[in-house]
Scaffold this motif. Sequence first.
Motif, mmCIF file in Angstrom:
data_model
loop_
_atom_site.group_PDB
_atom_site.id
_atom_site.type_symbol
_atom_site.label_atom_id
_atom_site.label_comp_id
_atom_site.label_asym_id
_atom_site.label_seq_id
_atom_site.Cartn_x
_atom_site.Cartn_y
_atom_site.Cartn_z
ATOM 1 N N PRO A 279 -12.478 5.311 -24.497
ATOM 2 C CA PRO A 279 -13.673 5.733 -23.767
ATOM 3 C C PRO A 279 -14.647 4.602 -23.459
ATOM 4 C CG PRO A 279 -13.211 7.249 -25.567
ATOM 5 C CD PRO A 279 -12.281 6.078 -25.729
ATOM 6 N N ARG A 280 -14.528 3.480 -24.136
ATOM 7 C CA ARG A 280 -15.435 2.336 -23.926
ATOM 8 C C ARG A 280 -14.845 1.290 -22.978
ATOM 9 N NH1 ARG A 280 -14.898 3.157 -29.565
ATOM 10 N NH2 ARG A 280 -13.356 1.532 -29.336
ATOM 11 N N ARG A 281 -13.705 1.545 -22.358
ATOM 12 C CA ARG A 281 -13.023 0.517 -21.567
ATOM 13 C C ARG A 281 -13.780 0.166 -20.282
ATOM 14 N NH1 ARG A 281 -9.717 1.708 -17.352
ATOM 15 N NH2 ARG A 281 -8.432 -0.114 -17.864
ATOM 16 N N ASP A 282 -14.637 1.059 -19.803
ATOM 17 C CA ASP A 282 -15.367 0.834 -18.551
ATOM 18 C C ASP A 282 -16.827 1.196 -18.774
ATOM 19 O OD1 ASP A 282 -16.488 0.995 -15.942
ATOM 20 O OD2 ASP A 282 -14.566 1.589 -15.086
ATOM 21 N N PRO A 283 -17.754 0.266 -18.536
ATOM 22 C CA PRO A 283 -19.172 0.569 -18.775
ATOM 23 C C PRO A 283 -19.739 1.638 -17.839
ATOM 24 C CG PRO A 283 -18.939 -1.593 -17.759
ATOM 25 C CD PRO A 283 -17.554 -1.116 -18.081
ATOM 26 N N ARG A 284 -19.035 1.988 -16.774
ATOM 27 C CA ARG A 284 -19.511 3.019 -15.844
ATOM 28 C C ARG A 284 -19.265 4.423 -16.380
ATOM 29 N NH1 ARG A 284 -16.225 0.469 -10.892
ATOM 30 N NH2 ARG A 284 -14.740 0.479 -12.622
ATOM 31 N N GLY A 285 -18.424 4.535 -17.412
ATOM 32 C CA GLY A 285 -18.117 5.838 -17.979
ATOM 33 C C GLY A 285 -16.678 5.893 -18.430
ATOM 34 N N HIS A 286 -16.286 7.010 -19.012
ATOM 35 C CA HIS A 286 -14.953 7.164 -19.565
ATOM 36 C C HIS A 286 -13.913 7.199 -18.438
ATOM 37 C CE1 HIS A 286 -12.164 9.652 -22.434
ATOM 38 N NE2 HIS A 286 -11.609 8.531 -22.029
ATOM 39 N N THR A 287 -13.031 6.205 -18.425
ATOM 40 C CA THR A 287 -11.931 6.164 -17.468
ATOM 41 C C THR A 287 -10.621 6.087 -18.232
ATOM 42 O OG1 THR A 287 -11.900 3.764 -17.253
ATOM 43 C CG2 THR A 287 -13.285 4.964 -15.704
ATOM 44 N N VAL A 288 -9.599 6.645 -17.643
ATOM 45 C CA VAL A 288 -8.241 6.542 -18.155
ATOM 46 C C VAL A 288 -7.446 5.825 -17.082
ATOM 47 C CG1 VAL A 288 -6.173 7.813 -18.827
ATOM 48 C CG2 VAL A 288 -8.432 8.638 -19.518
ATOM 49 N N SER A 289 -6.774 4.741 -17.461
ATOM 50 C CA SER A 289 -5.991 3.979 -16.499
ATOM 51 C C SER A 289 -4.506 4.102 -16.788
ATOM 52 C CB SER A 289 -6.378 2.499 -16.518
ATOM 53 O OG SER A 289 -5.637 1.823 -15.515
ATOM 54 N N VAL A 290 -3.756 4.377 -15.726
ATOM 55 C CA VAL A 290 -2.307 4.358 -15.772
ATOM 56 C C VAL A 290 -1.899 3.004 -15.205
ATOM 57 C CG1 VAL A 290 -0.193 5.475 -14.974
ATOM 58 C CG2 VAL A 290 -2.242 6.851 -15.413
ATOM 59 N N CYS A 291 -1.215 2.208 -16.030
ATOM 60 C CA CYS A 291 -0.884 0.838 -15.622
ATOM 61 C C CYS A 291 0.606 0.704 -15.328
ATOM 62 C CB CYS A 291 -1.301 -0.150 -16.702
ATOM 63 S SG CYS A 291 -1.027 -1.867 -16.204
ATOM 64 N N PHE A 292 0.896 0.168 -14.154
ATOM 65 C CA PHE A 292 2.266 -0.048 -13.703
ATOM 66 C C PHE A 292 2.548 -1.532 -13.543
ATOM 67 C CE2 PHE A 292 1.053 4.070 -11.872
ATOM 68 C CZ PHE A 292 2.124 4.857 -12.265
ATOM 69 N N THR A 293 3.836 -1.873 -13.526
ATOM 70 C CA THR A 293 4.274 -3.183 -13.056
ATOM 71 C C THR A 293 4.883 -2.969 -11.679
ATOM 72 O OG1 THR A 293 6.486 -3.062 -14.021
ATOM 73 C CG2 THR A 293 4.719 -4.012 -15.397
ATOM 74 N N ALA A 294 4.832 -4.010 -10.862
ATOM 75 C CA ALA A 294 5.342 -3.895 -9.501
ATOM 76 C C ALA A 294 5.868 -5.244 -9.029
ATOM 77 C CB ALA A 294 4.228 -3.414 -8.566
ATOM 78 N N ARG A 295 6.681 -5.191 -7.977
ATOM 79 C CA ARG A 295 7.150 -6.409 -7.330
ATOM 80 C C ARG A 295 6.720 -6.366 -5.872
ATOM 81 N NH1 ARG A 295 11.225 -6.604 -3.850
ATOM 82 N NH2 ARG A 295 12.388 -4.699 -3.447
ATOM 83 N N VAL A 296 6.589 -7.549 -5.271
ATOM 84 C CA VAL A 296 6.150 -7.675 -3.886
ATOM 85 C C VAL A 296 7.302 -7.309 -2.958
ATOM 86 C CG1 VAL A 296 5.281 -9.258 -2.119
ATOM 87 C CG2 VAL A 296 4.460 -9.449 -4.480
ATOM 88 N N VAL A 297 7.002 -6.458 -1.982
ATOM 89 C CA VAL A 297 7.954 -6.103 -0.942
ATOM 90 C C VAL A 297 7.677 -6.943 0.303
ATOM 91 C CG1 VAL A 297 8.759 -4.246 0.583
ATOM 92 C CG2 VAL A 297 8.249 -3.762 -1.810
ATOM 93 N N SER A 298 6.395 -7.073 0.662
ATOM 94 C CA SER A 298 6.021 -7.873 1.827
ATOM 95 C C SER A 298 4.549 -8.246 1.748
ATOM 96 C CB SER A 298 6.309 -7.113 3.126
ATOM 97 O OG SER A 298 5.501 -5.960 3.210
ATOM 98 N N GLY A 299 4.177 -9.193 2.594
ATOM 99 C CA GLY A 299 2.787 -9.620 2.684
ATOM 100 C C GLY A 299 2.555 -10.963 2.036
ATOM 101 N N GLU A 300 1.378 -11.500 2.294
ATOM 102 C CA GLU A 300 0.932 -12.759 1.704
ATOM 103 C C GLU A 300 -0.321 -12.481 0.892
ATOM 104 O OE1 GLU A 300 2.399 -15.753 1.803
ATOM 105 O OE2 GLU A 300 4.051 -14.832 2.907
ATOM 106 N N PRO A 301 -0.432 -13.080 -0.310
ATOM 107 C CA PRO A 301 -1.624 -12.829 -1.143
ATOM 108 C C PRO A 301 -2.913 -13.223 -0.424
ATOM 109 C CG PRO A 301 0.042 -14.062 -2.367
ATOM 110 C CD PRO A 301 0.492 -14.012 -0.943
#
Length: 135
Positions: free
Chosen positions: A74-96
């Motif tokens: 509950p303390r992870r975000d100072p704006r209020g209680h957030t729950v984050s779902v974290c994924f890994t991903a690979r680049v398909v296209s585009g430039e950073p």
Amino acid sequence: MKTPMLTVDVIIRLSGDRIILIRRGRSPYRGSWAIPGGFVEYGETVEDAARREALEETGLDVEIKDLLGVYSDPRRDPRGHTVSVCFTARVVSGEPEAGSDAADIGIFHIEDIDDLELAFDHRKILEDFRSRYRE
């Protein structure tokens, strides 16, 4: 009844154990490095939100690979209680390219993040990522 806000984070993996981080352009944690991510919109899946946030913040179209974990302190975000779902991903296209609320974008070797100022609980998330992918 008050409920937590739902967010996503997406660790974009590049070759050579490198990842993409953004420098936050807004509060909270303005100027700190962060995993690309943000709030899930109503009617959107967490996977779609992760792809959208990656594109908005990095200019990259990504393919979701794995669920790293769910982070709900509950303390992870100072704006209020957030729950984050974290994924890994690979680049398909585009430039950073920094976009949306990103002030900058950086490519880092996963072993070189220890000295970075990181937002939210992203140090914990990245430590979990390193542990999982070292195995």
